[in-house]
Design a protein around this motif. Sequence first.
Motif, PDB file in Angstrom:
ATOM      1  N   ILE A   1      -3.585 -68.431  -4.880  1.00  0.00           N
ATOM      2  CA  ILE A   1      -3.119 -67.338  -5.482  1.00  0.00           C
ATOM      3  C   ILE A   1      -2.116 -67.729  -5.228  1.00  0.00           C
ATOM      4  N   GLY A   2      -0.899 -67.816  -6.351  1.00  0.00           N
ATOM      5  CA  GLY A   2       0.526 -67.083  -5.667  1.00  0.00           C
ATOM      6  C   GLY A   2       1.405 -68.052  -5.383  1.00  0.00           C
ATOM      7  N   SER A   3       2.951 -67.607  -5.560  1.00  0.00           N
ATOM      8  CA  SER A   3       3.770 -68.759  -5.785  1.00  0.00           C
ATOM      9  C   SER A   3       5.389 -68.265  -4.376  1.00  0.00           C
ATOM     10  N   GLY A   4       4.319 -67.780  -3.688  1.00  0.00           N
ATOM     11  CA  GLY A   4       5.883 -67.228  -2.374  1.00  0.00           C
ATOM     12  C   GLY A   4       5.906 -67.745  -1.105  1.00  0.00           C
ATOM     13  N   GLY A   5       6.976 -67.875  -0.321  1.00  0.00           N
ATOM     14  CA  GLY A   5       6.689 -68.489   1.233  1.00  0.00           C
ATOM     15  C   GLY A   5       5.524 -68.283   1.473  1.00  0.00           C
ATOM     16  N   ARG A   6       4.422 -67.133   1.948  1.00  0.00           N
ATOM     17  CA  ARG A   6       3.484 -66.559   2.198  1.00  0.00           C
ATOM     18  C   ARG A   6       3.320 -67.416   1.810  1.00  0.00           C
ATOM     19  N   GLU A   7       2.545 -68.247   0.645  1.00  0.00           N
ATOM     20  CA  GLU A   7       1.889 -68.821  -0.139  1.00  0.00           C
ATOM     21  C   GLU A   7       1.666 -70.803   0.448  1.00  0.00           C
ATOM     22  N   HIS A   8       3.430 -70.691   0.230  1.00  0.00           N
ATOM     23  CA  HIS A   8       3.161 -71.858   0.712  1.00  0.00           C
ATOM     24  C   HIS A   8       3.041 -72.455   2.299  1.00  0.00           C
ATOM     25  N   SER A   9       2.879 -70.993   3.578  1.00  0.00           N
ATOM     26  CA  SER A   9       2.967 -71.724   4.249  1.00  0.00           C
ATOM     27  C   SER A   9       0.797 -71.371   4.593  1.00  0.00           C
ATOM     28  N   LEU A  10       0.374 -70.762   3.343  1.00  0.00           N
ATOM     29  CA  LEU A  10      -1.286 -70.555   3.200  1.00  0.00           C
ATOM     30  C   LEU A  10      -1.568 -71.936   3.398  1.00  0.00           C
ATOM     31  N   ALA A  11      -1.013 -72.663   1.839  1.00  0.00           N
ATOM     32  CA  ALA A  11      -1.580 -74.212   1.456  1.00  0.00           C
ATOM     33  C   ALA A  11      -0.963 -75.102   2.248  1.00  0.00           C
ATOM     34  N   TRP A  12       0.000 -74.797   3.283  1.00  0.00           N
ATOM     35  CA  TRP A  12      -0.285 -75.801   4.343  1.00  0.00           C
ATOM     36  C   TRP A  12      -0.564 -75.836   5.347  1.00  0.00           C
ATOM     37  N   ALA A  13      -0.864 -74.918   6.324  1.00  0.00           N
ATOM     38  CA  ALA A  13      -2.331 -74.203   6.550  1.00  0.00           C
ATOM     39  C   ALA A  13      -3.065 -74.877   5.988  1.00  0.00           C
ATOM     40  N   LEU A  14      -4.002 -74.737   5.352  1.00  0.00           N
ATOM     41  CA  LEU A  14      -4.782 -74.948   4.501  1.00  0.00           C
ATOM     42  C   LEU A  14      -5.351 -77.312   4.040  1.00  0.00           C
ATOM     43  N   ALA A  15      -4.208 -77.065   3.808  1.00  0.00           N
ATOM     44  CA  ALA A  15      -4.093 -78.814   3.757  1.00  0.00           C
ATOM     45  C   ALA A  15      -4.260 -79.381   5.011  1.00  0.00           C
ATOM     46  N   LYS A  16      -4.433 -78.963   6.694  1.00  0.00           N
ATOM     47  CA  LYS A  16      -4.853 -79.515   6.900  1.00  0.00           C
ATOM     48  C   LYS A  16      -5.988 -79.887   7.688  1.00  0.00           C
TER      49      LYS A  16
ATOM     50  N   LYS B   1      -9.451 -80.913  -2.577  1.00  0.00           N
ATOM     51  CA  LYS B   1      -8.438 -80.443  -3.494  1.00  0.00           C
ATOM     52  C   LYS B   1      -7.922 -79.329  -3.361  1.00  0.00           C
ATOM     53  N   LEU B   2      -6.536 -79.366  -3.289  1.00  0.00           N
ATOM     54  CA  LEU B   2      -6.270 -77.951  -3.537  1.00  0.00           C
ATOM     55  C   LEU B   2      -5.685 -77.190  -4.569  1.00  0.00           C
ATOM     56  N   TYR B   3      -5.533 -75.783  -4.884  1.00  0.00           N
ATOM     57  CA  TYR B   3      -4.840 -76.138  -5.994  1.00  0.00           C
ATOM     58  C   TYR B   3      -3.922 -74.355  -6.147  1.00  0.00           C
ATOM     59  N   ALA B   4      -2.922 -74.413  -6.771  1.00  0.00           N
ATOM     60  CA  ALA B   4      -2.375 -73.235  -6.789  1.00  0.00           C
ATOM     61  C   ALA B   4      -1.250 -73.368  -8.450  1.00  0.00           C
ATOM     62  N   ALA B   5      -1.815 -71.738  -8.334  1.00  0.00           N
ATOM     63  CA  ALA B   5      -1.602 -70.713  -9.287  1.00  0.00           C
ATOM     64  C   ALA B   5      -0.966 -69.752  -9.072  1.00  0.00           C
ATOM     65  N   PRO B   6       1.022 -69.873  -9.409  1.00  0.00           N
ATOM     66  CA  PRO B   6       1.408 -70.613 -10.192  1.00  0.00           C
ATOM     67  C   PRO B   6       2.258 -71.590  -8.584  1.00  0.00           C
ATOM     68  N   GLY B   7       2.433 -71.516  -7.270  1.00  0.00           N
ATOM     69  CA  GLY B   7       2.618 -72.386  -6.633  1.00  0.00           C
ATOM     70  C   GLY B   7       4.287 -72.306  -6.840  1.00  0.00           C
ATOM     71  N   ASN B   8       5.108 -73.008  -5.890  1.00  0.00           N
ATOM     72  CA  ASN B   8       6.308 -73.626  -5.967  1.00  0.00           C
ATOM     73  C   ASN B   8       6.570 -74.301  -5.901  1.00  0.00           C
TER      74      ASN B   8
ATOM     75  N   VAL C   1      -8.088 -68.392  -2.812  1.00  0.00           N
ATOM     76  CA  VAL C   1      -7.895 -67.691  -1.499  1.00  0.00           C
ATOM     77  C   VAL C   1      -7.018 -67.023  -2.375  1.00  0.00           C
ATOM     78  N   VAL C   2      -6.616 -65.322  -2.660  1.00  0.00           N
ATOM     79  CA  VAL C   2      -5.651 -64.352  -2.934  1.00  0.00           C
ATOM     80  C   VAL C   2      -5.096 -64.028  -2.247  1.00  0.00           C
ATOM     81  N   GLY C   3      -3.411 -65.088  -2.822  1.00  0.00           N
ATOM     82  CA  GLY C   3      -2.202 -64.487  -1.168  1.00  0.00           C
ATOM     83  C   GLY C   3      -1.353 -62.757  -1.760  1.00  0.00           C
TER      84      GLY C   3
END
Length: 425
Positions: free
Chosen positions: A6-21, A27-34, A67-69
């Motif tokens: 959950i989230g759309s900021g730089g924090r969430e991009h870094s979390l998504a980047w780390a989780l993707a590893k 599968k990773l989804y993000a709402a709303p993401g960027n 995961v709530v950002g």
Amino acid sequence: MKLLLIGSGGREHSLAWALAKSPRLTKLYAAPGNAGIAQVAGLCDLDVSNHQAVIDFCRAKGIDLVVVGPEAPLVAGLVDDLEAAGLKAFGPSRAAAQLEGSKAFTKGVCDEAGIPTAGYGRFDTRDAALAYVREKGAPIVVKADGLAAGKGVVVAMTLQEAEDAVTACFEGSFGEAGAEVVIEEFLQGEEASFFVLSDGTHALPLATAQDHKRAFDGDEGPNTGGMGAYSPAPVLTDPLIADVMRTIIEPTIETLAGRGTPFKGVLYAGLMMTEDGPKLIEYNTRFGDPECQVLMMRLKSDLLDLLLASVEGTLATATAQWRDDTAVTVVMAANGYPGSYQKGTEIRGLDPLSSDRLEVFHAGTKREGGQLLANGGRVLNVTALGSSVLEAQRAAYDAISKIDWPEGFSRSDIGWRAIERENNS
């Protein structure tokens, strides 16, 4: 595992980047993401304030962990509603998230647990607050009690500034967040941020960071959501970290557990290093932004494993491994931020920049017709690793020099305190 972030900021991009590893991620989804998050996750157009819609999405997609950002969904009780529906979620309950949602609540926890913090008064009328300010004098700190998107705190260096801040709160500048005001003594010292994971019983220390709140070089200009950060923070030595765990973090976890509202998730302590030792300025109940970006660059452990240990109550046996390197992130913001700024300007030159030691996290971006467009105030987080703060800083600014975005700006001195310390050591 299938995850929803959950989230759309730089924090969430870094979390998504780390989780993707994580090898456990399928599968990773993000709402709303960027636009940056879209590189590693499927974006979904979900109204995250509609908790039932989030629950329905999780059931339809077979989501194993949410995961709530950001802080607002936590304070609104999203984790409670997900758990009531039988879904796993990382983050504190509505009751425990009051550590961020109410400054007065946190002060009450400090009083109960004997946690070192600034002296304070709390007020629900303007006249009483103004009388307190005039009695105490300046400098003094005026805080809207509730969530104000990082804008509800005024460090008033003059009595007039303090009075204006009190008036702004009670005249509705921060909406309901300013219906109550906490006024604190001004603490002298150097600020630092300290992060731990908690499973309600145990707290696992993560790492330290320091951010830069002011918009312009030399810590001048208006306060922002953060213009850059670095990790680790040299001011927080190992003995001081042990002191913070013993006098601040552990009593907080014990007190909330004793109240029947255990804290699960990430606890971010904003600290002031005073002559009398570390004191708590505030708590946030989520990863910092932009501190999360430097933490994720340094984290060697599997982030997904750590978040699951928090959710499942197994942090007592968990460890977090970190790179020895320093990480520096520099925020590129739209001209005019934190005031009014233009959206929709094109950003070029990002594609060749990523490497093992450099990542550009997106904070406010979107893709439209093949173009990458700025879509917020803080837009990019250029994040680099180095063997020293100076080396990491130089790498970040070298990358910034290659980004073609005339409508953006950044500070040129992120990390200056630590570099000064390196030069003097």
